[in-house]
Write a protein that holds these residues in place. Structure first.
Motif, PDB file in Angstrom:
ATOM      1  N   ASP A 198      12.817  -6.999  -3.294  1.00 27.25           N
ATOM      2  CA  ASP A 198      13.516  -7.935  -2.407  1.00 27.25           C
ATOM      3  C   ASP A 198      12.564  -8.517  -1.368  1.00 27.25           C
ATOM      4  OD1 ASP A 198      15.867  -7.499  -3.760  1.00 27.25           O
ATOM      5  OD2 ASP A 198      16.718  -6.129  -2.259  1.00 27.25           O
ATOM      6  N   ASN A 199      11.756  -7.647  -0.746  1.00 25.59           N
ATOM      7  CA  ASN A 199      10.805  -8.129   0.261  1.00 25.59           C
ATOM      8  C   ASN A 199       9.728  -9.005  -0.361  1.00 25.59           C
ATOM      9  OD1 ASN A 199      11.036  -6.887   3.192  1.00 25.59           O
ATOM     10  ND2 ASN A 199      11.731  -5.294   1.793  1.00 25.59           N
ATOM     11  N   GLU A 257       0.808  -1.218   0.000  1.00 25.39           N
ATOM     12  CA  GLU A 257       0.000   0.000   0.000  1.00 25.39           C
ATOM     13  C   GLU A 257       0.846   1.276   0.000  1.00 25.39           C
ATOM     14  OE1 GLU A 257      -2.427  -0.913   3.338  1.00 25.39           O
ATOM     15  OE2 GLU A 257      -3.813  -2.170   2.157  1.00 25.39           O
ATOM     16  N   LEU A 258       2.172   1.141   0.206  1.00 25.26           N
ATOM     17  CA  LEU A 258       3.070   2.295   0.125  1.00 25.26           C
ATOM     18  C   LEU A 258       3.422   2.644  -1.322  1.00 25.26           C
ATOM     19  CD1 LEU A 258       5.647   1.369   2.932  1.00 25.26           C
ATOM     20  CD2 LEU A 258       3.836   3.089   3.076  1.00 25.26           C
ATOM     21  N   ALA A 291      12.215   1.141   6.746  1.00 21.70           N
ATOM     22  CA  ALA A 291      13.254   1.309   5.733  1.00 21.70           C
ATOM     23  C   ALA A 291      12.654   1.595   4.362  1.00 21.70           C
ATOM     24  CB  ALA A 291      14.123   0.050   5.671  1.00 21.70           C
ATOM     25  N   VAL A 292      11.604   0.886   4.024  1.00 21.34           N
ATOM     26  CA  VAL A 292      10.965   1.086   2.727  1.00 21.34           C
ATOM     27  C   VAL A 292      10.269   2.443   2.672  1.00 21.34           C
ATOM     28  CG1 VAL A 292       9.192   0.216   1.158  1.00 21.34           C
ATOM     29  CG2 VAL A 292      10.697  -1.386   2.329  1.00 21.34           C
ATOM     30  N   ASP A 293       9.680   2.830   3.786  1.00 23.98           N
ATOM     31  CA  ASP A 293       8.970   4.104   3.828  1.00 23.98           C
ATOM     32  C   ASP A 293       9.907   5.298   3.618  1.00 23.98           C
ATOM     33  OD1 ASP A 293       6.551   5.589   4.191  1.00 23.98           O
ATOM     34  OD2 ASP A 293       7.243   6.135   6.185  1.00 23.98           O
ATOM     35  N   PHE A 298      13.398   2.500  -3.567  1.00 19.86           N
ATOM     36  CA  PHE A 298      12.159   1.895  -3.076  1.00 19.86           C
ATOM     37  C   PHE A 298      11.830   0.642  -3.873  1.00 19.86           C
ATOM     38  CE2 PHE A 298       7.625   1.226  -3.631  1.00 19.86           C
ATOM     39  CZ  PHE A 298       7.181   1.143  -2.312  1.00 19.86           C
ATOM     40  N   ASP A 299      11.946   0.729  -5.190  1.00 18.39           N
ATOM     41  CA  ASP A 299      11.606  -0.414  -6.041  1.00 18.39           C
ATOM     42  C   ASP A 299      12.448  -1.630  -5.682  1.00 18.39           C
ATOM     43  OD1 ASP A 299       9.885   1.316  -7.295  1.00 18.39           O
ATOM     44  OD2 ASP A 299      11.136   1.595  -9.073  1.00 18.39           O
TER      45      ASP A 299
END
Length: 212
Positions: free
Chosen positions: A164-165, A89-90, A149-151, A158-159
């Motif tokens: 990776d996640n 959703e981010l 970390a992603v935020d 970010f991509d």
């Protein structure tokens, strides 16, 4: 083992049956505890046959043929799915990459569709609906630290973090869903695990660009 106190014993069975044999990481424990290696887990935790015991449930419930593996898989897949949804959703605010945006939209729809079925089956098992994995750092689980970390990332950074996640999440979902099909007892749970395995496999192909 009481259904009201399901926790470490069931997670130990899950680790032995599903996670430890599939990934290099040790079993999920409280963050303050050390993570033993898979061989140690096999020595100190119940052997797989113990998972065949019917999970005790509160009065008034219908446990059916749910065993510890069924419950442990459901208790793992629900927070894994919820946390991945938080990450996906981010995407609209953190990237301008159209392919990433399209993938996220597809994965969000699929993950949202799975949650009611997972929660309904956990309810049928009589096990508590609380997140027994709160604060656990497990393979395939997006943690609060991961989200932070992603935020903080944008654009290409970010991509990369998202991909990776996602890859770890999808690969682990496939592995534990196969384990549920091998060791679970409740047919409805095993069927859902088979469906999720197929879905995650297709999603992984999309992520890797082999399916569009």
């Amino acid at each position: 083992m009481k259904a009201a106190t399901i926790g470490v014993p069931v997670l130990a069975v899950l680790t032995v049956l599903l996670v430890a044999r599939c990934v290099a990481a040790g079993p999920a424990v409280h963050p303050a505890a050390a993570h033993p290696s898979p061989p140690a887990a096999r020595e100190s935790h119940p052997s797989p046959p113990a998972a065949r015991e019917t999970v005790s449930t509160p009065a008034g419930t219908t446990p059916g043929t749910f065993n510890a593996t069924d419950v442990a898989w459901l208790q793992l897949m629900i927070p894994m799915t919820e946390q991945m949804l938080r990450l996906l959703e981010l995407v609209p605010e953190q990237t301008s990459n159209p392919r990433v945006t399209r993938l996220a939209a597809r994965f969000i729809a699929g993950h949202r569709a799975e949650l009611p079925r997972l929660r309904a089956l956990l309810g049928r098992s009589g096990a508590p609906g609380t997140n027994v994995h709160e604060g656990h750092d497990m393979p395939g689980m997006v943690t609060a630290e991961d989200l932070r970390a992603v935020d903080r990332a944008t654009g290409a950074a970010f991509d990369r973090l998202l991909v990776d996640n996602l890859r770890e999440h999808l690969e682990q979902g496939i592995l534990v869903s196969r384990g549920e099909q091998d060791a679970g007892a409740e047919q409805a749970v095993r069927e859902l695990a088979a469906t999720i395995e197929r879905t995650r496999t297709a999603q992984l192909a999309l992520l890797d660009g082999s399916g569009r």
